[in-house]
Every structure is written in C-alpha cells, then in structure tokens.
Design an enzyme around this catalytic site. Structure first.
Site, PDB file in Angstrom:
ATOM      1  N   LEU A   1     -64.880  22.335 -48.863  1.00 49.08           N
ATOM      2  CA  LEU A   1     -65.511  23.642 -48.571  1.00 49.08           C
ATOM      3  C   LEU A   1     -66.427  24.394 -49.233  1.00 49.08           C
ATOM      4  O   LEU A   1     -67.544  24.975 -48.788  1.00 49.08           O
ATOM      5  CB  LEU A   1     -64.521  24.614 -47.933  1.00 49.08           C
ATOM      6  CG  LEU A   1     -63.478  24.128 -46.846  1.00 49.08           C
ATOM      7  CD1 LEU A   1     -62.043  24.983 -46.954  1.00 49.08           C
ATOM      8  CD2 LEU A   1     -64.199  24.265 -45.823  1.00 49.08           C
TER       9      LEU A   1
ATOM     10  N   TYR B   1     -50.103  36.264 -51.812  1.00 51.89           N
ATOM     11  CA  TYR B   1     -50.793  36.201 -50.675  1.00 51.89           C
ATOM     12  C   TYR B   1     -50.467  35.025 -49.797  1.00 51.89           C
ATOM     13  O   TYR B   1     -50.844  35.005 -48.718  1.00 51.89           O
ATOM     14  CB  TYR B   1     -52.198  35.810 -51.023  1.00 51.89           C
ATOM     15  CG  TYR B   1     -52.898  37.287 -51.572  1.00 51.89           C
ATOM     16  CD1 TYR B   1     -53.624  38.179 -50.618  1.00 51.89           C
ATOM     17  CD2 TYR B   1     -52.889  37.622 -52.871  1.00 51.89           C
ATOM     18  CE1 TYR B   1     -54.252  39.279 -50.893  1.00 51.89           C
ATOM     19  CE2 TYR B   1     -53.406  38.865 -53.302  1.00 51.89           C
ATOM     20  CZ  TYR B   1     -54.196  39.743 -52.301  1.00 51.89           C
ATOM     21  OH  TYR B   1     -54.644  40.798 -52.883  1.00 51.89           O
TER      22      TYR B   1
ATOM     23  N   PRO C   1     -52.615  29.580 -61.856  1.00 49.99           N
ATOM     24  CA  PRO C   1     -54.037  29.990 -62.309  1.00 49.99           C
ATOM     25  C   PRO C   1     -54.793  28.988 -63.334  1.00 49.99           C
ATOM     26  O   PRO C   1     -53.926  27.974 -63.500  1.00 49.99           O
ATOM     27  CB  PRO C   1     -53.843  31.255 -62.853  1.00 49.99           C
ATOM     28  CG  PRO C   1     -52.651  31.190 -63.455  1.00 49.99           C
ATOM     29  CD  PRO C   1     -51.718  30.455 -62.525  1.00 49.99           C
TER      30      PRO C   1
ATOM     31  N   LEU D   1     -54.442  28.183 -45.314  1.00 48.60           N
ATOM     32  CA  LEU D   1     -54.832  29.736 -44.582  1.00 48.60           C
ATOM     33  C   LEU D   1     -55.805  30.069 -45.566  1.00 48.60           C
ATOM     34  O   LEU D   1     -56.284  29.824 -46.758  1.00 48.60           O
ATOM     35  CB  LEU D   1     -53.609  30.646 -44.612  1.00 48.60           C
ATOM     36  CG  LEU D   1     -52.844  31.178 -46.025  1.00 48.60           C
ATOM     37  CD1 LEU D   1     -53.792  32.300 -46.573  1.00 48.60           C
ATOM     38  CD2 LEU D   1     -51.721  31.645 -45.769  1.00 48.60           C
TER      39      LEU D   1
ATOM     40  N   LYS E   1     -55.384  18.944 -50.693  1.00 48.74           N
ATOM     41  CA  LYS E   1     -55.410  20.133 -50.845  1.00 48.74           C
ATOM     42  C   LYS E   1     -56.786  20.578 -51.733  1.00 48.74           C
ATOM     43  O   LYS E   1     -57.423  21.227 -51.350  1.00 48.74           O
ATOM     44  CB  LYS E   1     -54.258  20.891 -51.333  1.00 48.74           C
ATOM     45  CG  LYS E   1     -54.186  22.291 -51.618  1.00 48.74           C
ATOM     46  CD  LYS E   1     -54.602  23.218 -50.504  1.00 48.74           C
ATOM     47  CE  LYS E   1     -55.213  24.647 -50.758  1.00 48.74           C
ATOM     48  NZ  LYS E   1     -55.761  25.300 -49.776  1.00 48.74           N
ATOM     49  N   LEU E   2     -56.458  20.010 -52.827  1.00 45.33           N
ATOM     50  CA  LEU E   2     -57.804  20.044 -53.821  1.00 45.33           C
ATOM     51  C   LEU E   2     -59.077  19.715 -53.216  1.00 45.33           C
ATOM     52  O   LEU E   2     -60.006  20.280 -53.123  1.00 45.33           O
ATOM     53  CB  LEU E   2     -57.666  19.278 -55.262  1.00 45.33           C
ATOM     54  CG  LEU E   2     -56.433  19.912 -56.022  1.00 45.33           C
ATOM     55  CD1 LEU E   2     -56.424  18.987 -57.251  1.00 45.33           C
ATOM     56  CD2 LEU E   2     -56.407  21.332 -56.231  1.00 45.33           C
TER      57      LEU E   2
ATOM     58  N   CYS F   1     -59.384  30.760 -55.247  1.00 42.69           N
ATOM     59  CA  CYS F   1     -58.844  29.215 -55.316  1.00 42.69           C
ATOM     60  C   CYS F   1     -60.030  28.434 -55.535  1.00 42.69           C
ATOM     61  O   CYS F   1     -59.765  27.321 -56.162  1.00 42.69           O
ATOM     62  CB  CYS F   1     -58.005  29.111 -54.067  1.00 42.69           C
ATOM     63  SG  CYS F   1     -56.450  29.736 -54.089  1.00 42.69           S
TER      64      CYS F   1
END
Ligand code: NAD
Ligand code: UGA
Length: 458
Positions: free
Chosen positions: A226, A14, A92, A162, A219-220, A275
C-alpha cells in the site's frame, strides 16, 4: 446470563477498542472484555467521550457496552476468566539497542505473554492482533508453553487490516479476515474456533486461513504494498511538476488498467500514520537479518521517497514565497495524518510544522478533530505556533495556507472570504490536491498543487 465464550483483548487502542466493539456488537452470545494498563484510557472507553474518534464507533459502543462489552483495568482477572485472548498492544519501532530505528519493539508483547503465563489457570487461545515480525509466534509459544502447571496455549496470528477513519466499515465488511495457525491438530482446532467467531457476520469466502508464518508476513507485506503505491505516485508527482504533466490525469490513466486498479494513487505531501513506516522498516530489518540486502534496499526506498516528498513540499513553499519564510504566517489546514481521524501519529503535518518553525515562520494549526494531539506533538518545537479550530479565523492574516489533511470540510470552504482576510500575495499549497485549483487561482491565490502545474499571478 451465561455467555458462550469469554473473550479478552489486551490493549484498548485504535485496534483493540474498535475490533472488540465490533465482535461484541455482532455476537451477543460472547462476553468481550477489553483491558489496558492505562486506567485513564479505560475511563474514557467507559464514558461518553471515547479516547479515539472514528465514524460509527460511538453508536456500536453504546449498543454493546454494559451488555456484553466491558472495559476494565483488571488484567489479571481478565486473563483468568478468558477462553480466547486477543493481544493488541503497540509494537512501535525500537528506539534503543540492536535494530534501533528499524526493528519492532516487542517489549510490550513479551510483557503481555509473561503476564498471561503468570495468571492463566486454564488453557487458552492467544491471538496475535498486533502487527508483528514473522516468526514472533514461535517466540510467544516458547514463552507461553514454558509453564509447568499443564496449562496449554495455542498461538494464532490474526492481523488487523482496518484503516483509521473507516475502521467500523472495514471491520463490518472486511476484504478478508486472515487467520494463521500451526498446522497441528490443536492448531487447526484453535483456528476453527476463531473462524467461528468471525463467521457470525463475515462471509465465509472472506475468511482466509494460512500457515502462521504466512499470516504474520502477509500483514507487513500488505502495508508495504500500500505504501509503495503512494511512494510510486509521489515519485511521479515530482516528474509531473517538471514536465507539465498532471499527476491526477496520469493516475487515472494508469489506474484504469484493471491489473493496476484506481485506489491508493492519490499523490500527497506524504503518507503518515502509525504503521506504514514502522512496518516497512520492520520488513527491511527482517530482510537484512536474513542477508537479503538488495531486497532490503528496495523496500527502504519506499520510506526514503516519503521523507523526500515532505522535504520537497517545504522547499517548494520556500522557493515560491521568495526564498524566505522568516516572520511569515503559514496556516496548516489539517494536522491528522488522514481525514476522519484525530490520530496524528507520524503525520506529515508535524514534519512540515517543524520545518516551517525552523525557517522562523509563524505557524497556525487548524483541524476539526486533532488539535489536542497537535498541541502535544508540537510541544518540543521551539517556535511561534497557534492552534485555531475555525479555518476562517486560522487563515486570517496569513501569507499562505497549506492543506495537510484531506478533510471534506476544506473542499467546500468559502475561499473568497479566506483570500480577502489574508496577506497579499496569498499562497495556497495543496498537499492533498483536494481544492479546485482553477477556481482558487481566479479568486487571486497563487496555487501550488502536488504534481500539477502551479498557477501564479506573477
Ligand atoms: P495503540 O497504541 O493505540 O494501542 C495499544 C494499547 O496497548 C495502548 O492503549 C497501551 O496502553 C496498551 N498496552 C501496552 N502494553 C500493555 C500491556 N502490557 N497490558 C495492557 N495494555 C497494554 O496501538 P494501535 O494503533 O491500536 O496498534 C496496536 C497494534 O495493531 C500495533 O501492532 C499496530 O501495528 C497494529 N495495527 C494498527 C492499526 C491502526 O490503524 N492503528 C491497524 C492495523 C494494525
Ligand atoms: C493503513 C492500511 O490502509 C490498513 O490496511 C492497515 O491495517 C493500517 O495501515 C495499519 O496497519 O495500521 P491507515 O494508516 O489507518 O491504514 O490509513 P491509510 O488509509 O492507509 O492511509 C495511510 C496514509 O497514506 C495517510 O497519511 C493517507 O493520507 C496516505 N495516502 C493514502 C496517500 O497519501 N495517498 C493515497 O492514495 C492513500
């Protein structure tokens, strides 16, 4: 034609597929090669039926494929030829050993690093595209620079932000591109090479550089923030249901504060996707690893509220439908974890389907893009499950419809037609608050939104 740069991406999923398609589309001067260990996936990328559904993806793949975008299974040859290697393999949650259920499983990453080390005959820049725990680059550098043949590797962190369903728009016009590097001379030189690639189409103000650990951690943290907003509004949705407040009105009032902002405040049946959960659990694991127990508990709460929200949804259904679902037919409108994707990883719809089956309900699953994945995902569920794409046929004879995914399609259906084809009394549980509840109530439905007063005829 001689290309300016040979770019390789390991992992055609993806992220790898769309990201590389965008680089190739925007930069004709680079040759972009995408490889994967799954040959069927590469075949699909080379066909008219791409392995993932993403609005706008087909068009850019068609423009660049065969010109400067290639999908291939020869990973070794790809590594040898590349100047820059993006690694976009899956990371994962670990299912075994230390950190099981929490930490990121880095086996695919490490295998890739070792394969790069084994095959590379010249120095290369390695770009972490996958989401990784902070400090992974250090381990990667140690593995990569353990070779004795003088080949040098510079590791950069360039996490991807993204979102599925809007991947192409996000890649074309990103809020920011983040590039983390070591602050050494060679690290900064590698960083500038990567900056130059994005500068082909991204505004320089939006290309942000940082130290490599900040980049990995950002990033984490972005995903945790969010998801935290969704769990926050979902926690308030329960309180709204008890107090006759309306969660959409609360979200609007709160979100109009410019310090808070209006986005990501839609109460729902719960967040899904590959994620959010995995990245928060990874963050929790990292906090615990460094002895930060309270901080870990704080972030773990975001995941617990999400689990609670899904369970609450099922319990609301059960209570509303006279405390039994046995033998009743429930239609799920949507199975994808969000609209505009066929992806069903961690979709709340699977949890709900599982709980309904456990109550001996019959389940009909409808979705415009995710039915193949739904069939796979529900294989283990022992129960009566049907898959019907047409929502009108799917809802026929059902006692209830539960909206799981916010597909535009479900906003505009002829609900009068659906109502008359259903068992009475007919129920609708709107897990996304996307339909006109008053209108549906007036048609005759008993309506149960999220975080708003229910509308019932009895
Ligand atoms: P994915 O499972 O769709 O793709 C990963 C691909 O890597 C698979 O096709 C797999 O076959 C391949 N692969 C695994 N090991 C390999 C190896 N040794 N050699 C070659 N190929 C190999 O995963 P994804 O959703 O693309 O996510 C990839 C990474 O990007 C993850 O770390 C994820 O957290 C992160 N991410 C995902 C998204 C998203 O929206 N899906 C967004 C941002 C970041
Ligand atoms: C998310 C992030 O938005 C991306 O920035 C990130 O790159 C990506 O994760 C990742 O690292 O994988 P994604 O999971 O594709 O992207 O989709 P989102 O739009 O974030 O939605 C996630 C889930 O939250 C969906 O189930 C969605 O329906 C739900 N959601 C979203 C809500 O319930 N309410 C909202 O207000 C927003």
């Amino acid at each position: 034609m001689k290309f300016e740069k040979e770019i390789l991406c390991i992992g055609a999923g993806y992220v790898g597929g769309p990201t590389m398609a965008m680089i190739a589309y925007k930069c004709e001067q680079y040759r972009v090669n995408v490889v994967d260990i799954v040959p069927e996936k590469i075949d699909q990328w080379n066909s008219d039926d791409l392995p993932i559904y993403e609005p706008g993806l087909d068009e850019i793949v068609k423009k660049a494929r065969g010109r400067n975008l290639f999908f291939d299974t020869d990973i070794e040859a790809g590594i040898k030829a590349a100047d820059i290697i993006f690694v976009s393999v899956n990371t994962p949650t670990k299912t075994y050993g230390v950190g099981a259920g929490m930490a990121a499983d880095l086996q695919y990453w490490e295998k890739t690093a070792r394969q790069i080390l084994d095959c590379a005959e010249s120095s290369k820049i390695i770009v972490e595209k996958s989401t990784l725990p902070v400090k992974t680059a250090q381990a990667m550098e140690r593995i990569l620079n353990s070779g004795k043949n003088g080949v040098q590797f510079e590791v950069l962190s360039n996490p991807e932000f993204l979102a599925e369903g809007t991947a192409i728009a996000d890649l074309e016009n990103p809020d920011r591109v983040l590039i983390g590097s070591q602050q050494s001379q060679s690290g900064l030189k590698a960083r500038d090479e990567l900056v130059a690639i994005y500068a082909n189409w991204v505004d320089p103000d939006r290309i942000v550089t940082s130290n490599i650990w900040s980049s990995e951690l950002s990033k984490l943290v972005a995903n945790a923030f969010l998801a935290q907003r969704i769990s926050s509004i979902n926690a308030i949705s329960s309180l709204c249901e008890k107090t006759e407040a309306d969660v959409s009105e609360v979200a609007r009032a709160v979100g109009m504060d410019s310090r808070i902002g209006p986005k990501f405040l839609n109460a729902s049946v719960g967040f899904g996707g590959s994620c959010f959960k995995k990245d928060i659990l990874n963050l929790v694991y990292l906090c615990r690893h460094y002895g930060l127990e309270q901080e870990a508990d704080y972030w773990e709460g975001v995941v617990s509220i999400n689990e609670h929200q899904k369970e609450r949804f099922v319990l609301n259904m059960l209570t509303a439908m006279f405390n039994t679902l046995a033998g009743k037919k429930v239609c799920l409108f949507g199975f994808a974890f969000k609209a505009n994707t066929g992806d069903t990883r961690e979709t709340p719809a699977l949890t709900i389907a599982g709980r309904l089956v456990a109550e001996n309900a019959q389940v009909v699953i409808s979705d415009p893009k995710a039915l193949d994945n739904a069939r796979q995902d529900t294989k283990e569920l022992k129960g009566d499950i049907q898959f019907i794409e047409d929502p009108y046929i799917a809802a026929e004879g059902c006692h209830a419809v539960a909206i799981m995914t916010e597909w535009e399609l479900y906003r505009t259906l002829d609900y009068k037609k659906i109502f008359v084809s259903m068992q009475q009394p007919a129920f609708i549980f709107d897990g996304r608050n996307i339909v006109d509840h008053e209108k549906l109530f007036n048609i005759g439905f008993n309506v149960f939104p999220i975080g708003k007063p229910k509308k019932v005829h009895f």
